[in-house]
Design an enzyme around this catalytic site. Structure first.
Site, PDB file in Angstrom:
ATOM      1  N   THR A 249     -13.115  -3.417  -2.873  1.00 47.32           N
ATOM      2  CA  THR A 249     -11.834  -3.010  -3.445  1.00 47.32           C
ATOM      3  C   THR A 249     -10.831  -4.161  -3.410  1.00 47.32           C
ATOM      4  OG1 THR A 249     -10.919  -2.278  -1.330  1.00 47.32           O
ATOM      5  CG2 THR A 249     -12.162  -0.646  -2.584  1.00 47.32           C
ATOM      6  N   GLY A 250      -9.573  -3.856  -3.764  1.00 44.96           N
ATOM      7  CA  GLY A 250      -8.528  -4.868  -3.768  1.00 44.96           C
ATOM      8  C   GLY A 250      -7.717  -4.899  -2.485  1.00 44.96           C
ATOM      9  N   ASP A 251      -8.061  -4.058  -1.503  1.00 45.80           N
ATOM     10  CA  ASP A 251      -7.320  -4.084  -0.224  1.00 45.80           C
ATOM     11  C   ASP A 251      -8.305  -3.743   0.900  1.00 45.80           C
ATOM     12  OD1 ASP A 251      -5.218  -4.113   1.692  1.00 45.80           O
ATOM     13  OD2 ASP A 251      -3.784  -3.524   0.163  1.00 45.80           O
ATOM     14  N   ASP A 252      -7.803  -3.410   2.094  1.00 41.94           N
ATOM     15  CA  ASP A 252      -8.686  -3.213   3.250  1.00 41.94           C
ATOM     16  C   ASP A 252      -9.820  -2.217   2.943  1.00 41.94           C
ATOM     17  OD1 ASP A 252      -6.856  -4.849   4.484  1.00 41.94           O
ATOM     18  OD2 ASP A 252      -5.900  -3.257   5.644  1.00 41.94           O
TER      19      ASP A 252
END
Ligand code: NAG
Ligand code: NAG
Ligand code: NAG
Length: 447
Positions: A249-252
């Site tokens: 994904t684009g974050d944690d």
């Protein structure tokens, strides 16, 4: 005599169950945390007028099917079957005692008509929407006060069509906080398995104020540049078990949270008993994270057998001044990472604040963290630990950690401040603040 026989059988079954689990001691799973239920009563979304042509709006069909499950209350609950096809729909609420079952090739797609997306109240432990003041858009799939909910099938897809929301974030035209793909509040006995999550507007899976949640065999996908598309965020929740999943994904990928600042402190609901195992993925942010919203406290977290590629930070424990809360007894072991900016980061200055009313004297406590058996290649900086001057991080044990550099101009050494603990068999060598004596302090009890 019959009773006696039954008793005998009972004993034999018990013994055989015990010996099986003993034999499989190496392969631990989330099984048993939540009972898997077979549902006799089955309905299909097509019974309620659902059309899987990718263009017909099916909001009414979903709401009516779930209304039927809620009000007919069939014994053993009801399975809602989604046949192959693309079902466009607005957001909807789940109900208790239901299974949402996706056939192979079944896709439900969130409407991109964001203007008519309903608003709900902020979470009390956040005091406002996470990214905008006031209320927040309801999750695409939402549940409050539920029990015995299963979301499963043959790897069908829940597609948030998040692009419209990401663009509003980029253009700063968002009025309220973006919707999660799935949020279950105040709920218990939840299983999410064998489902693909795609392009969430915001966080993907958000169990909050919930307990006994199993998430396994899921795939979570969003572009690396999609803003705030966290994979799984157990938040003020207990007994959450996440395993055998791929998240990119684009974050944690996984971030354990418990509210923020004065709202999280007064709500006072920790996350504890969180297990994360056999998770693979990549992200420009963190692989395994705790925080930065940890005001209710985060305790008893075990993450193991984690494989990470093309990462920002492999393992990231993060908090901030004003957060308060205790982060304690966190174990991360058996991690392999390849191509990362930072291997391990533990820091007390991450994240923003809900408003100016946070208490600057509410210092977080972070202690008893074991990070062991970590291997990495092409890691620009092996580690960075920055405690707070008035609240140093204590009892940090780093053991058997080997993080090779990227051999480029961006390579940096370890950096530490305001931390105490031990480092055993760590290369490159971390910092003078950590002692190398295994029997002394942080690493003594973990072998
Ligand atoms: C969903 O449930 C919430 C309560 O959790 C309620 O406020 C809301 O009206 C429901 N929304 C829909 C669309 O049914
Ligand atoms: C679904 O995906 C999981 C991996 O996430 C895999 O183990 C499983 O075999 C797949 N099931 C089907 C029915 O394709
Ligand atoms: C630490 O957490 C683990 C779960 O990860 C738990 O089994 C153990 O009992 C906890 N230890 C303490 C001292 O609380």
């Amino acid at each position: 005599m019959l009773c006696f026989d039954l008793l005998c059988i009972g004993v034999i079954v018990l013994i055989s169950i015990n010996s099986t689990s003993f034999a499989n001691a190496e392969w631990v799973t989330c099984s048993g945390i939540v009972p898997m239920r077979y549902r006799n009563d089955k309905i299909s979304i097509t019974d309620f007028g659902g059309v899987g042509d990718g263009v017909t709006l099916n909001t009414k069909a979903f709401r009516e099917a779930i209304y039927r499950i809620e009000h007919l209350r069939r014994r053993g609950g009801t399975l809602l079957y989604i046949p192959p096809g693309e079902y466009l729909t607005g957001p909807f609420n789940l109900t208790s005692r239901m299974t949402l079952y996706f056939a192979k090739g079944a896709v439900i797609k969130a409407t991109t008509d964001t203007e008519h997306w309903p608003l709900i109240a902020p979470l009390p432990s956040y005091g406002r929407g996470r990214e905008r003041p006031g209320g927040r858009y309801m999750s695409f799939i939402h549940g409050d006060g539920l029990h015995d909910v299963i979301i499963t099938g043959e790897n069908g897809t829940i597609d948030g069509q998040g692009g419209v929301w990401w663009n509003m974030w980029r253009q700063r035209t968002l009025q309220f906080t973006r919707p999660n793909l799935i949020e279950l509040m105040n709920s218990r006995n939840i299983i999410i398995s064998n489902v693909i999550f795609k392009n969430s507007p915001f966080w993907n899976i958000h169990p909050v104020y919930s307990s006994n949640v199993v998430i396994r065999y899921v795939t979570i996908l969003a572009p690396a540049d999609s803003p705030n598309t966290d994979g799984i965020d157990p938040d003020s929740s207990s007994h959450v078990c996440i395993e055998d999943s791929y998240i990119s994904t684009g974050d944690d990928l996984v971030a354990v949270k418990s509210g923020w600042d004065e709202y999280g402190i007064s709500y006072g609901r920790p996350s504890h008993g969180i297990t994360i195992r056999r998770v693979t993925g990549s992200s420009p942010f963190a692989g395994i994270a705790v925080g930065s919203e940890t005001s209710g406290g985060v305790e008893d977290v075990l993450a193991e057998h984690i494989t990470l590629y093309n990462m920002g930070v492999g393992i990231h424990l993060k908090t901030n001044i004003g957060r308060g809360g205790v982060i304690r007894n966190i174990t991360v072991s058996n991690v392999y990472m390849e191509n990362a900016r930072k291997g391990i980061k533990i820091s007390g200055d991450v994240g923003d604040h809900p408003d100016e009313y946070y208490n600057p004297n509410a210092l977080p406590v972070l202690k008893d963290v074991v990070i062991k058996n970590v291997w990495g290649e092409r890691v620009q900086q092996p580690g960075l630990i920055h405690g707070l001057r008035n609240a140093p991080f204590t009892g940090i044990c780093l053991s058997n950690i080997h993080l090779g550099g990227a051999r480029g101009p961006r390579d940096l050494p370890w950096q530490c401040s305001d931390v105490s603990g031990a480092a055993v068999q760590v290369s490159p060598w971390p910092c003078s603040q950590l002692t190398s004596r295994q029997q002394n302090g942080a690493c003594s009890s973990s072998f």
